[in-house]
Motif scaffolding. Structure first.
Motif, PDB file in Angstrom:
ATOM      1  N   ALA A 191     -13.369  -1.092 -30.300  1.00  0.00           N
ATOM      2  CA  ALA A 191     -13.135  -2.268 -29.464  1.00  0.00           C
ATOM      3  C   ALA A 191     -13.930  -3.456 -29.989  1.00  0.00           C
ATOM      4  CB  ALA A 191     -13.532  -1.977 -28.023  1.00  0.00           C
ATOM      5  N   LEU A 192     -13.287  -4.601 -30.061  1.00  0.00           N
ATOM      6  CA  LEU A 192     -13.990  -5.836 -30.421  1.00  0.00           C
ATOM      7  C   LEU A 192     -14.494  -6.473 -29.142  1.00  0.00           C
ATOM      8  CD1 LEU A 192     -14.827  -7.858 -32.607  1.00  0.00           C
ATOM      9  CD2 LEU A 192     -12.647  -9.033 -32.256  1.00  0.00           C
ATOM     10  N   SER A 193     -15.810  -6.685 -29.057  1.00  0.00           N
ATOM     11  CA  SER A 193     -16.436  -7.238 -27.856  1.00  0.00           C
ATOM     12  C   SER A 193     -16.649  -8.735 -28.024  1.00  0.00           C
ATOM     13  CB  SER A 193     -17.787  -6.545 -27.603  1.00  0.00           C
ATOM     14  OG  SER A 193     -18.482  -7.179 -26.552  1.00  0.00           O
ATOM     15  N   ILE A 194     -15.958  -9.529 -27.180  1.00  0.00           N
ATOM     16  CA  ILE A 194     -16.120 -10.985 -27.239  1.00  0.00           C
ATOM     17  C   ILE A 194     -16.585 -11.571 -25.913  1.00  0.00           C
ATOM     18  CG2 ILE A 194     -14.410 -11.232 -29.071  1.00  0.00           C
ATOM     19  CD1 ILE A 194     -12.454 -12.282 -26.967  1.00  0.00           C
ATOM     20  N   LEU A 195     -16.569 -10.773 -24.830  1.00  0.00           N
ATOM     21  CA  LEU A 195     -17.031 -11.253 -23.538  1.00  0.00           C
ATOM     22  C   LEU A 195     -18.514 -10.920 -23.356  1.00  0.00           C
ATOM     23  CD1 LEU A 195     -14.093 -10.263 -21.150  1.00  0.00           C
ATOM     24  CD2 LEU A 195     -14.546 -12.472 -22.221  1.00  0.00           C
ATOM     25  N   ARG A 229     -11.203 -11.594 -39.259  1.00  0.00           N
ATOM     26  CA  ARG A 229     -11.842 -10.818 -40.323  1.00  0.00           C
ATOM     27  C   ARG A 229     -12.419  -9.515 -39.759  1.00  0.00           C
ATOM     28  NH1 ARG A 229     -14.825 -14.473 -42.233  1.00  0.00           N
ATOM     29  NH2 ARG A 229     -16.792 -13.984 -41.202  1.00  0.00           N
ATOM     30  N   LEU A 230     -13.055  -9.586 -38.591  1.00  0.00           N
ATOM     31  CA  LEU A 230     -13.595  -8.381 -37.969  1.00  0.00           C
ATOM     32  C   LEU A 230     -12.471  -7.434 -37.551  1.00  0.00           C
ATOM     33  CD1 LEU A 230     -16.476  -9.795 -35.729  1.00  0.00           C
ATOM     34  CD2 LEU A 230     -16.711  -8.325 -37.733  1.00  0.00           C
ATOM     35  N   LEU A 231     -11.399  -7.988 -36.984  1.00  0.00           N
ATOM     36  CA  LEU A 231     -10.268  -7.158 -36.580  1.00  0.00           C
ATOM     37  C   LEU A 231      -9.730  -6.357 -37.761  1.00  0.00           C
ATOM     38  CD1 LEU A 231      -8.458  -9.784 -34.319  1.00  0.00           C
ATOM     39  CD2 LEU A 231      -9.191  -7.522 -33.548  1.00  0.00           C
ATOM     40  N   ALA A 232      -9.663  -7.013 -38.918  1.00  0.00           N
ATOM     41  CA  ALA A 232      -9.096  -6.365 -40.101  1.00  0.00           C
ATOM     42  C   ALA A 232     -10.067  -5.397 -40.754  1.00  0.00           C
ATOM     43  CB  ALA A 232      -8.652  -7.427 -41.103  1.00  0.00           C
ATOM     44  N   THR A 233     -11.295  -5.839 -40.983  1.00  0.00           N
ATOM     45  CA  THR A 233     -12.237  -5.016 -41.751  1.00  0.00           C
ATOM     46  C   THR A 233     -12.796  -3.855 -40.947  1.00  0.00           C
ATOM     47  OG1 THR A 233     -14.107  -6.454 -41.176  1.00  0.00           O
ATOM     48  CG2 THR A 233     -12.890  -6.978 -43.194  1.00  0.00           C
ATOM     49  N   GLN A 234     -12.866  -3.982 -39.622  1.00  0.00           N
ATOM     50  CA  GLN A 234     -13.469  -2.928 -38.796  1.00  0.00           C
ATOM     51  C   GLN A 234     -12.434  -2.034 -38.113  1.00  0.00           C
ATOM     52  OE1 GLN A 234     -16.727  -2.428 -39.108  1.00  0.00           O
ATOM     53  NE2 GLN A 234     -16.537  -4.151 -40.540  1.00  0.00           N
ATOM     54  N   HIS A 235     -11.167  -2.196 -38.472  1.00  0.00           N
ATOM     55  CA  HIS A 235     -10.094  -1.339 -37.937  1.00  0.00           C
ATOM     56  C   HIS A 235     -10.091  -1.326 -36.407  1.00  0.00           C
ATOM     57  CE1 HIS A 235     -10.012   1.114 -41.955  1.00  0.00           C
ATOM     58  NE2 HIS A 235      -9.715  -0.163 -42.109  1.00  0.00           N
ATOM     59  N   THR A 237      -8.971  -1.477 -32.651  1.00  0.00           N
ATOM     60  CA  THR A 237      -7.754  -0.993 -31.994  1.00  0.00           C
ATOM     61  C   THR A 237      -7.513  -1.627 -30.630  1.00  0.00           C
ATOM     62  OG1 THR A 237      -8.912   0.853 -30.933  1.00  0.00           O
ATOM     63  CG2 THR A 237      -7.985   1.249 -33.131  1.00  0.00           C
ATOM     64  N   CYS A 238      -8.551  -2.214 -30.019  1.00  0.00           N
ATOM     65  CA  CYS A 238      -8.377  -2.751 -28.672  1.00  0.00           C
ATOM     66  C   CYS A 238      -9.410  -3.839 -28.403  1.00  0.00           C
ATOM     67  CB  CYS A 238      -8.483  -1.642 -27.624  1.00  0.00           C
ATOM     68  SG  CYS A 238     -10.034  -0.701 -27.679  1.00  0.00           S
ATOM     69  N   MET A 239      -9.137  -4.608 -27.366  1.00  0.00           N
ATOM     70  CA  MET A 239     -10.028  -5.709 -27.033  1.00  0.00           C
ATOM     71  C   MET A 239      -9.913  -6.021 -25.544  1.00  0.00           C
ATOM     72  SD  MET A 239     -10.112  -9.628 -28.548  1.00  0.00           S
ATOM     73  CE  MET A 239      -9.597  -9.017 -30.134  1.00  0.00           C
ATOM     74  N   VAL A 240     -11.045  -6.302 -24.921  1.00  0.00           N
ATOM     75  CA  VAL A 240     -11.093  -6.760 -23.531  1.00  0.00           C
ATOM     76  C   VAL A 240     -11.303  -8.264 -23.565  1.00  0.00           C
ATOM     77  CG1 VAL A 240     -12.379  -6.646 -21.363  1.00  0.00           C
ATOM     78  CG2 VAL A 240     -12.048  -4.576 -22.727  1.00  0.00           C
ATOM     79  N   LEU A 241     -10.453  -9.007 -22.853  1.00  0.00           N
ATOM     80  CA  LEU A 241     -10.579 -10.461 -22.893  1.00  0.00           C
ATOM     81  C   LEU A 241     -10.008 -11.090 -21.631  1.00  0.00           C
ATOM     82  CD1 LEU A 241      -7.489 -10.425 -23.619  1.00  0.00           C
ATOM     83  CD2 LEU A 241      -8.120 -11.220 -25.895  1.00  0.00           C
ATOM     84  N   VAL A 242     -10.167 -12.410 -21.542  1.00  0.00           N
ATOM     85  CA  VAL A 242      -9.597 -13.174 -20.443  1.00  0.00           C
ATOM     86  C   VAL A 242      -8.293 -13.811 -20.927  1.00  0.00           C
ATOM     87  CG1 VAL A 242     -11.777 -13.600 -19.273  1.00  0.00           C
ATOM     88  CG2 VAL A 242     -11.027 -15.162 -21.074  1.00  0.00           C
ATOM     89  N   PRO A 243      -7.388 -14.161 -20.019  1.00  0.00           N
ATOM     90  CA  PRO A 243      -6.088 -14.708 -20.445  1.00  0.00           C
ATOM     91  C   PRO A 243      -6.182 -15.922 -21.355  1.00  0.00           C
ATOM     92  CG  PRO A 243      -5.994 -14.084 -18.146  1.00  0.00           C
ATOM     93  CD  PRO A 243      -7.423 -13.930 -18.566  1.00  0.00           C
ATOM     94  N   PHE A 296      -4.410  -2.316 -34.524  1.00  0.00           N
ATOM     95  CA  PHE A 296      -4.573  -2.787 -33.152  1.00  0.00           C
ATOM     96  C   PHE A 296      -3.434  -2.310 -32.269  1.00  0.00           C
ATOM     97  CE2 PHE A 296      -5.021  -5.650 -29.614  1.00  0.00           C
ATOM     98  CZ  PHE A 296      -6.381  -5.904 -29.569  1.00  0.00           C
ATOM     99  N   ARG A 297      -3.778  -1.856 -31.025  1.00  0.00           N
ATOM    100  CA  ARG A 297      -2.734  -1.327 -30.155  1.00  0.00           C
ATOM    101  C   ARG A 297      -2.698  -1.939 -28.762  1.00  0.00           C
ATOM    102  NH1 ARG A 297      -4.052   3.129 -26.859  1.00  0.00           N
ATOM    103  NH2 ARG A 297      -6.251   3.731 -26.903  1.00  0.00           N
TER     104      ARG A 297
END
Length: 517
Positions: A191-195, A229-235, A237-243, A296-297
């Motif tokens: 998971a990519l953490s952006i919040l 770049r992080l999405l691609a290099t770190q494989h 699959t999911c992300m929690v975000l706001v609309p 990413f799914r």
């Protein structure tokens, strides 16, 4: 299992050598912390805190952007029975001082830069970038029970009396595990953490990820190129975000489509995708999926209303969108759309173990193990919002026969016209936001002299000359009592927002009122 330290230690035992936390460095390399390594760091920092003679129930503030050491400090504090007070990274000193007075915190864990920016603050400081270590005496660890307080989350802004939501270990753990039953995260996920971890949406989902043995990648920057770049290099699959973050990603993709002059092909692919089985859609939009790294799914969207049109556009491209609904007082997830057979107009079905009822006035009320203990040292506010285990959300909505929950808006935002008709601002905002040239819109009940409130739109637009046509087009799609009677163009680049990108309606109203005096 219903304490956070037990959840964490269970995962460390099960997934020891697997990557737990990944964090990019300034040189674009990525530091990886395994579950074993994370546990070692937690025990070492807990040893330091133990040597400071802390006692169970004491409060400790964490004021920092999300990072690996944020979770190290969090788990270590809870292992010692301390109560974490998470603070948004943009918190101002005056609000920090007020929370110190309210909570009587023992330590402030933050960056050296943050701490040196404070002009008059006497709380002992621990540098989150260099957490001190010491040997932990496990025999002296206090017994931590599921009903013990784990977090004090303050939900108000800098005006008025801050309300501290009291969340127990059971509240958070039960919500994380129940969320996992619906979202279906596994140890193979990244998971990519952006919040911010100061927000319960991110915190609880990270607890779910850790329970599942998944990996969390922290983003130091929200610059789109860095994220891709992080999405691609770190494989990922999911992300929690706001609309709004979903919209920003979409804006970037559509800008590239326009740059390559592929608008016609873009529209054609979306039309084809609507009639194409979901697994095949990623082949229609393979270039977009390559941009996301190819693995990413799904997105989990929450924190604000997700326009169905935006959700459908992503699903047409083969990205699953799970919309959730929650409140800090519910740890925070109340409902979420299941992966299959969901409608994007709904905010999903109640989580396992969570009960939702709709009161006579349309208010949504919630009961379950995720419902908070109340508000810190505020019996009046607690009595007003919590009754017999039910939490009154202040949101208006309804449920269909399939138990799908739908939102109508906030009770406090409801506009009651002079003729007694009710207007839900969110309904009008949703129509405005579909108009060409409208970046965002806020609808308010504006009082005109001795008359009752009228429906007034505040517009954030690329071309102000289109505002009148936009209002006319919007009104054609609205019932007579909903129609916009006046509008204002917002003069700034963006509306004032919370750290989860919600518009601060009260500040918009105050600015509007001052400009009309």
């Amino acid at each position: 299992m219903h304490t956070i330290p037990r959840l964490f230690m269970r995962s460390a035992d099960r997934f020891g050598a697997r990557p737990a936390l990944l964090e990019p460095r300034s040189d674009n390399a990525v530091t990886t912390l395994t579950y074993d390594g994370l546990r070692e760091r937690v025990l070492q920092f807990a040893g330091y805190l133990q040597q400071q003679n802390v006692s169970k129930g004491q409060r400790v503030m964490i004021w920092s952007a999300s990072c690996s050491n944020w979770l190290v400090a969090y788990f270590a504090s809870l292992l010692l029975g301390l109560v974490v007070v998470p603070l948004d990274v943009n918190t101002k000193e005056d609000f920090l001082q007020r929370l110190l007075e309210i909570t009587d915190a023992a330590f402030l864990i933050t960056t050296q830069k943050n701490y040196t920016s404070l002009k008059s603050f006497s709380l002992p400081f621990i540098d989150i970038d260099a957490l001190p270590t010491a040997e932990l005496t496990t025999a002296q660890l206090p017994a931590v029970e599921e009903g013990d307080l784990a977090e004090l989350v303050f939900t108000s802004g800098t005006t008025g009396q801050p309300k501290g939501v009291m969340l127990s270990h059971k509240n958070i753990v039960s919500n994380a595990i129940a969320s996992l039953e619906v979202v279906k995260i596994t140890s193979a996920d990244r998971a990519l953490s952006i919040l911010p971890l100061s927000h319960m949406f991110e915190m609880t989902i990270e607890m779910a990820l850790i329970y599942a043995g998944a990996s969390i990648v922290y983003a130091r920057s929200l610059v789109p190129d860095t994220l891709f770049r992080l999405l691609a290099t770190q494989h990922v699959t999911c992300m929690v975000l706001v609309p709004q973050a979903l919209q920003l990603f979409m804006n970037g993709i559509e800008r590239e489509v326009r740059r390559q002059k592929l608008e016609k092909q873009w529209k054609t692919l979306h039309k084809i995708a609507r009639w194409t089985p979901f697994p095949w859609r990623r082949h229609l939009f393979r270039s977009i999926h390559r941009r996301f790294g190819g693995h990413f799914r799904l997105f989990v969207s929450g924190g604000a209303y997700l326009a169905p049109m935006l959700g459908r556009a992503w699903e047409e491209m083969g990205f699953r969108i799970l919309q959730g609904y929650g409140a800090t007082e519910c740890s925070p997830v109340i409902s979420v759309n299941p992966i299959h057979d969901h409608t994007l107009e709904s905010v999903g079905q109640p989580l396992p173990g969570v009960t939702v009822r709709i009161e006579a006035d349309g208010e949504i009320q919630v009961k379950g193990p995720n419902v908070a203990l109340g508000y810190w040292q505020n019996e009046e506010a607690t009595a007003a919002a919590f009754h017999d285990g039910w939490y009154a959300t202040g949101d208006l909505g309804y449920m269909d026969k399939q138990h799908n929950l739908y939102l109508k808006g906030r009770k406090k935002n409801l506009i009651v016209l002079a003729n007694g008709m009710n207007v839900y601002p969110e309904d009008i905002e949703n129509v405005l936001q579909t108009q060409d040239g409208v970046k965002d819109a806020v609808v308010l009940g504006l009082h005109e002299k001795d008359q009752g409130p009228t429906v007034h739109a505040v517009l954030l637009m690329e071309d102000e000359s289109l505002a009148k046509i936009t209002i006319q087009s919007t009104n054609k799609q609205l019932a007579p009592h909903q129609q916009v009677k006046g509008f204002t163009i917002w003069s700034e680049q963006d509306f004032p927002r919370t750290h989860t990108l919600k518009v601060k309606r009260q500040e918009v109203l105050e600015t509007l009122s001052q400009s009309r005096q």
